[in-house]
Write a protein that holds these residues in place. Structure first.
Motif, PDB file in Angstrom:
ATOM      1  N   ARG A 299      -4.361  -0.887  -5.877  1.00 45.49           N
ATOM      2  CA  ARG A 299      -3.186  -0.140  -5.872  1.00 45.49           C
ATOM      3  C   ARG A 299      -3.078   1.300  -5.164  1.00 45.49           C
ATOM      4  O   ARG A 299      -4.033   1.802  -5.094  1.00 45.49           O
ATOM      5  CB  ARG A 299      -2.714   0.210  -7.336  1.00 45.49           C
ATOM      6  CG  ARG A 299      -2.581  -1.184  -8.212  1.00 45.49           C
ATOM      7  CD  ARG A 299      -2.233  -0.662  -9.469  1.00 45.49           C
ATOM      8  NE  ARG A 299      -2.466  -1.765 -10.585  1.00 45.49           N
ATOM      9  CZ  ARG A 299      -2.126  -2.067 -11.613  1.00 45.49           C
ATOM     10  NH1 ARG A 299      -1.529  -1.013 -12.285  1.00 45.49           N
ATOM     11  NH2 ARG A 299      -1.977  -2.661 -12.725  1.00 45.49           N
TER      12      ARG A 299
ATOM     13  N   LYS B  66      -1.553   3.810  -5.312  1.00 45.50           N
ATOM     14  CA  LYS B  66      -1.705   5.193  -5.774  1.00 45.50           C
ATOM     15  C   LYS B  66      -3.159   5.522  -6.034  1.00 45.50           C
ATOM     16  O   LYS B  66      -3.299   6.951  -6.242  1.00 45.50           O
ATOM     17  CB  LYS B  66      -1.029   5.181  -7.205  1.00 45.50           C
ATOM     18  CG  LYS B  66      -1.694   4.487  -8.215  1.00 45.50           C
ATOM     19  CD  LYS B  66      -0.710   4.824  -9.532  1.00 45.50           C
ATOM     20  CE  LYS B  66      -1.324   3.835 -10.742  1.00 45.50           C
ATOM     21  NZ  LYS B  66      -0.326   3.783 -11.764  1.00 45.50           N
TER      22      LYS B  66
ATOM     23  N   ASP C 132       4.710   2.508  -2.077  1.00 47.45           N
ATOM     24  CA  ASP C 132       5.001   1.874  -3.627  1.00 47.45           C
ATOM     25  C   ASP C 132       3.388   2.063  -4.107  1.00 47.45           C
ATOM     26  O   ASP C 132       2.534   1.230  -3.814  1.00 47.45           O
ATOM     27  CB  ASP C 132       5.501   0.733  -3.727  1.00 47.45           C
ATOM     28  CG  ASP C 132       6.010   0.468  -5.177  1.00 47.45           C
ATOM     29  OD1 ASP C 132       5.465   0.954  -6.134  1.00 47.45           O
ATOM     30  OD2 ASP C 132       7.255   0.207  -5.411  1.00 47.45           O
TER      31      ASP C 132
ATOM     32  N   VAL D 117       2.436   1.414  -7.389  1.00 41.97           N
ATOM     33  CA  VAL D 117       1.907   0.450  -8.214  1.00 41.97           C
ATOM     34  C   VAL D 117       1.701  -0.698  -7.552  1.00 41.97           C
ATOM     35  O   VAL D 117       1.019  -1.687  -8.065  1.00 41.97           O
ATOM     36  CB  VAL D 117       3.332   0.066  -9.156  1.00 41.97           C
ATOM     37  CG1 VAL D 117       3.000  -0.975 -10.169  1.00 41.97           C
ATOM     38  CG2 VAL D 117       3.647   1.574  -9.602  1.00 41.97           C
TER      39      VAL D 117
END
Lengths: 259, 310
Positions: free
Chosen positions: B128, B130, B85, B87
């Motif tokens: 994070r 990403k 994930d 986020v």
């Protein structure tokens, strides 16, 4: 059962963290109803008639609540189809976590999100002249009806989300827009041509919106049709029907993703 | 891990058609095959994600159809796409999965920190996901599969889309967890990946096992070594082919001629002098063991999709 509760909270928390860290989407979701309230309430408002008389902004707000709730299904479909597409759903399913936890978590997150949208929209309404007139309890009951509809739509959304790819999920907007307009949201069905009037009166969204108008003490309540006269009953029944159909369908679909 | 006569139909087309598999505990089995051969379907059935239409399968001692919950407690699945994930931070991702595997909050946090350390992600724990590189994300994804120290790990094309350096990192992690005793079923389109990691290779084609054995067994099935001559000019190809004999394979695009030989060094001398006698100056002459690419071509009659080679 204890794990179902923990699992659903963890799944819901993931979504809530998303909203807190990427508030752009939340703002985008909120901007549309707020701008609509301003456009319809303040721009078109003076040219709008409420069937049976009454202030248009008073009439409009429950309709906007309803449209916001209905649009919420688009985000459910999107989130569910993205998780399925990215393989997250597979990993949830291949793990020992409670299988109801995933879907329950989804509905908790969506209900929290929708409650927030209703709150912001209501504050915005209060500023431009909407109010409720039959006491706080009735007003809260009206909001409960909206969230009951939202809860039912979560199940519809989960089913559709498992059915379509994220690219297709984006197109759900195209169907939602007319579905929320062929209703009593912006204009009284009495002012529509015959056939459309029947559609609008029986639209499940209309029942919830009409029931809410009644509970808020807002104008535009009533009408000759059975559906319009029994809006409170239907506002409870319609979502129950959705849940009865789509709960088992989405559970089946979830357990047996054939791809 | 055991599968017998697995069958799975999609729209009346058989995705698996009598698929058999036996993987001893603590070994790595590489499932190799082109797109659509049924690799992913086989993994999904063994990971209890798909119902089977025929046959039976056992994973970690439990029947996948009748004891799915017991199987799920023992296996971890790492799919083709990253389930990280973006986020959430790396640490939050691991804690979330730990909680979903029903660890307490405290246990999940302790385990997350251990795994971040093991997979070399401690420095990026608070970032994070990403913002991670492709290889880091993959490692985080792998780490999340190890929260419960699964006895069986399914890796579905773990390095698809990664650059060579990141693939090496992932391979290292896989080797490390295998050393700790995990059984791995690996699907891949990359032959060198199976060569690197697998104790046993199963080549799939159209829903069945087309061949199986250790990488070396599969290679020797092809008749041992090949001698390969690269010429400088297309005009010299026929001459080189004549020298190598009637079984020579000619690849005009790369100016390459090759043939299987039994007597390695003698053949090399013979070919070198024969080419010199006919006035052909070769760019390169070499003996090479057949690659899994050759094996694949020989077994299935078509080339594997192999964009990256070691």
């Amino acid at each position: 059962m204890r794990y179902a509760a923990i699992d659903s909270w963890i799944v819901a928390k993931r979504d809530l963290i998303h909203w807190v860290r990427e508030p752009v989407r939340v703002f985008a979701n909120l901007a549309y109803p707020i701008i609509s309230v301003l456009i319809f309430g303040l721009v078109f408002g003076s040219a709008m008639n409420v069937f049976g008389g009454g202030d248009y902004i008073e009439f409009l707000l429950p309709g906007m609540f309803g449209q916001t709730i209905a649009f919420g299904i688009a985000s459910t479909i999107m989130m569910v189809s993205m998780d399925a597409d990215r393989g997250v759903t597979d990993r949830f399913r291949a793990s020992p976590m409670s299988q109801t936890g995933v879907v329950a978590g989804r509905s908790i997150a969506d209900l929290v999100n929708s409650s927030l949208e209703l709150l912001v929209l209501a504050l915005c309404g209060l500023v431009i002249g909407w109010s409720f007139h039959d006491g706080l309890l009735n007003a809260l009951l009206a909001f409960a009806l909206f969230l009951w509809l939202r809860f039912a739509l979560v199940w519809v959304g989960i089913y559709l989300g498992l059915l379509v790819k994220p690219e297709a999920a984006q197109a759900s907007w195209m169907f939602l827009f007319p579905l929320t307009m062929f209703a009593n949201t912006f204009v009284s069905p009495e002012l529509m041509p015959g056939w459309l009037r029947v559609v609008a009166e029986w639209n499940p969204l209309s029942s919830t919106v009409a029931a809410a108008r009644e509970l808020f003490g807002n104008p535009g309540v009533g009408g000759d049709s059975w559906a319009a006269q029994n809006s409170l009953l239907l506002a409870v029944l319609w979502p129950a029907v959705f849940v009865a159909i789509f709960w088992p369908l989405s559970v089946l679909k979830y357990r047996d993703l054939s791809r | 891990m055991l599968a017998e006569g697995l069958r799975k139909m999609f729209d009346k087309k058989a995705a698996l058609d009598g698929f058999d598999l036996a993987v001893p505990a603590g070994t790595v089995c590489g499932l190799l095959g082109p797109n659509g051969a049924g690799k992913t379907t086989a993994v999904r059935i063994l990971a209890t994600l798909l119902r089977l239409d025929g046959g039976r399968a056992e994973v970690a001692g439990h029947d996948v159809a009748r004891e799915a919950p017991a199987v799920r407690r023992q296996v971890a699945l790492n799919g083709q796409q990253s389930t990280v994930d973006g986020v959430l931070t790396g640490r939050e991702n691991l804690v979330m999965w730990g909680r979903l595997y029903h660890l307490s909050k405290r246990q999940a946090e302790v385990r997350a920190d251990e795994l971040l350390e093991q997979f070399g992600l401690t420095d990026a724990a608070g970032k994070r996901a990403k913002l991670y590189s492709g290889g880091m994300r993959r490692r985080l994804d792998l780490a999340s599969s190890f929260i419960m120290r699964p006895s069986v790990l399914f890796l579905d094309e773990p390095t698809t889309g990664l650059d060579p350096r990141n693939r090496g990192e992932v391979w290292r992690e896989v080797k490390r967890v295998v050393a700790e005793g995990t059984t791995v079923l690996l699907t891949t389109q990359y032959l060198d990946e199976a060569d690197q990691l697998a104790d046993q290779i199963v080549v799939m084609d159209t829903g069945r096992v087309a061949a199986q054995g250790t990488p070396d067994q599969l290679k020797s099935k092809l008749g041992g070594d090949r001698i390969e001559v690269v010429v400088r000019d297309a005009d010299e190809l026929p001459v080189a082919a004549e020298v190598l004999g009637p079984d020579a394979e000619v690849d005009p695009d790369t100016f390459r001629v090759s043939v299987a030989v039994a007597d390695r060094v003698a053949a090399l001398t013979r070919v070198t002098s024969a080419l010199a006698a006919r006035g052909v100056e070769a760019e390169d002459i070499a003996l090479r063991r057949p690659t899994l690419d050759d094996v694949f071509l020989a077994i299935t009659g078509h080339k594997a999709v192999s964009e990256v080679r070691a």
